[in-house]
Design a protein around this motif. Sequence first.
Motif, short mmCIF file in Angstrom:
data_model
loop_
_atom_site.label_atom_id
_atom_site.label_comp_id
_atom_site.label_asym_id
_atom_site.label_seq_id
_atom_site.Cartn_x
_atom_site.Cartn_y
_atom_site.Cartn_z
N ALA A 290 0.83 -1.21 0.00
CA ALA A 290 0.00 0.00 0.00
C ALA A 290 0.86 1.26 0.00
N HIS A 291 1.97 1.23 0.74
CA HIS A 291 2.85 2.39 0.80
C HIS A 291 3.50 2.64 -0.56
N VAL A 292 3.98 1.58 -1.20
CA VAL A 292 4.60 1.74 -2.53
C VAL A 292 3.57 2.28 -3.51
N ALA A 293 2.34 1.80 -3.44
CA ALA A 293 1.30 2.28 -4.34
C ALA A 293 1.02 3.77 -4.13
N ALA A 294 1.02 4.20 -2.86
CA ALA A 294 0.80 5.61 -2.58
C ALA A 294 1.95 6.46 -3.11
N CYS A 295 3.19 5.99 -2.93
CA CYS A 295 4.35 6.72 -3.45
C CYS A 295 4.27 6.82 -4.97
N ARG A 296 3.93 5.72 -5.60
CA ARG A 296 3.86 5.70 -7.06
C ARG A 296 2.81 6.69 -7.57
N ALA A 297 1.65 6.73 -6.92
CA ALA A 297 0.59 7.64 -7.34
C ALA A 297 1.00 9.09 -7.16
N LEU A 298 1.71 9.39 -6.07
CA LEU A 298 2.17 10.75 -5.84
C LEU A 298 3.18 11.17 -6.91
N HIS A 299 4.13 10.28 -7.21
CA HIS A 299 5.09 10.59 -8.27
C HIS A 299 4.37 10.91 -9.58
N GLU A 300 3.43 10.05 -9.94
CA GLU A 300 2.75 10.24 -11.22
C GLU A 300 2.02 11.58 -11.28
N ARG A 301 1.32 11.90 -10.22
CA ARG A 301 0.52 13.15 -10.24
C ARG A 301 1.43 14.37 -10.39
N VAL A 302 2.52 14.40 -9.65
CA VAL A 302 3.38 15.58 -9.67
C VAL A 302 4.21 15.61 -10.96
N VAL A 303 4.71 14.45 -11.39
CA VAL A 303 5.49 14.43 -12.63
C VAL A 303 4.63 14.91 -13.80
N ARG A 304 3.40 14.45 -13.88
CA ARG A 304 2.55 14.88 -14.99
C ARG A 304 2.33 16.40 -14.96
N ALA A 305 2.20 16.95 -13.76
CA ALA A 305 2.01 18.40 -13.66
C ALA A 305 3.25 19.15 -14.11
N VAL A 306 4.42 18.69 -13.70
CA VAL A 306 5.66 19.36 -14.12
C VAL A 306 5.88 19.16 -15.61
N ALA A 307 5.58 17.96 -16.12
CA ALA A 307 5.72 17.70 -17.56
C ALA A 307 4.85 18.67 -18.36
N GLY A 308 3.64 18.93 -17.86
CA GLY A 308 2.76 19.87 -18.54
C GLY A 308 3.34 21.26 -18.63
N ARG A 309 4.10 21.64 -17.62
CA ARG A 309 4.72 22.97 -17.66
C ARG A 309 5.88 23.01 -18.66
N PHE A 310 6.64 21.94 -18.73
CA PHE A 310 7.72 21.90 -19.71
C PHE A 310 7.17 21.93 -21.14
N THR A 311 6.20 21.09 -21.42
CA THR A 311 5.65 21.08 -22.78
C THR A 311 4.89 22.37 -23.07
N GLY A 312 4.27 22.94 -22.04
CA GLY A 312 3.60 24.22 -22.22
C GLY A 312 4.56 25.34 -22.56
N ALA A 313 5.81 25.19 -22.12
CA ALA A 313 6.84 26.17 -22.44
C ALA A 313 7.42 25.98 -23.82
N GLY A 314 7.08 24.85 -24.49
CA GLY A 314 7.57 24.59 -25.82
C GLY A 314 8.65 23.55 -25.93
N ALA A 315 9.00 22.89 -24.82
CA ALA A 315 10.02 21.84 -24.85
C ALA A 315 9.42 20.53 -25.35
#
Length: 428
Positions: A290-315
Amino acid sequence: MTGAPPVPMSATLAADEALARRRRAGEQVLPMAGGEIGLPVLPALRRRLAAAAGLNAYGPVPGSHALRASAAGYWGRRGLGTDPGLVVAGPGSKPLLFALLLAIGGDVVVPVPGWVSYAAQARLAGAHPVPVATAPGQGGVPDPERLRTAVAAARAAGRDPRCVVVTLPDNPTGTVASPGTVRRLADAARELDLVIVSDEIYCDLVWDTSVPAESPARHAPERTVVTTGLTKNLAVGGWRTGVARLPDSDTGRSLHGRLVPVASQIWSSPPAPVQAAAAYAFGEPPEIAAHVAACRALHERVVRAVAGRFTGAGADLAPVRATCYLYPDFGPLRDRLAHTHDVHGGEGLVRFLGERHGIGVLPAGAFGEPGDPLRIRAATSRLYGEDDEQRTTALAAPDPLELPWIRRNLEQIGAALADLTGSPVTGS
């Protein structure tokens, strides 16, 4: 003793130390250079370690039977039947990888881009790294056709490549090589008589668990060594524990006979209290899963948000499927960055983001890329909070992006990218 050191300081650790110094000096910095997972230790795991504190004997060189049997079960649940007698534990997967290179001998094929220590460890072992580029979106696995060409050229030049290192999933790109690429790599390794060392420490951080990373041990079981540890999935980097699964073949048994003596000379035996906690963790009881699953979900949510900012900047950014890493390419913005900020490569991007906005990232050159491409690696694993209370809250939050401290971090990244590109940056 005089002369320069044989290899530079690890780029990730050097960047972490530099950012820590700036923070101690009172600067506001956002550390996105190192790969340490900034999450608290699961209380049940902490209790196991504390209960084992009285274990102070050396113990068997390859690790306790309990740890090796537990690691064998961990791999067995992933479709890789494992003989505990062919499991070797060490004080971290990093020293295990180095010991493996010493035991295998010869030169080492490394992926480009690839984790900062593969080529350095090859040099420390007295070998030559043979760099081979990965195909787009297939990070961590040297392109099989280029592998054949590079090994043939190295052998014609008198070099002696004996193994190829792969990373599944990949650091630095966060991508996961396709099963087809892994299968073709395994075929090439068999043709070239190369041992495959498959670094799978991020395998539990593939976001979609229905489509896991495919190990080359499925396709070349007689010649594939698999390594993993608890540093990433359970965020216990400071505990330093790792395990290696050697192939059940003449190659694997011969390698085991060379690896254990090497381990005996480097670390004697893994730390006994950590082994006890690791044996519990590799057993994957419900609280660990359960702990690993929670860590994995947190990584995914934040990475996707940061990825959106990079691609939004044109990268440009290859689809990230795992880990907490991003590897954006600012090549599409080359002319604008050169004209506006005199930024021409990854080193310039690092300086701009660090000096002007306090955001620490690493240039692509740190991962073996030739020249100075307009690429950086950014890690999201330290964005989850300043202390264990905030990080625990982030793990449990229905939407961690709504937490004020994570929102501030995302706003800081967005503001820096808007300043870099001269355009507003939005992201999901």
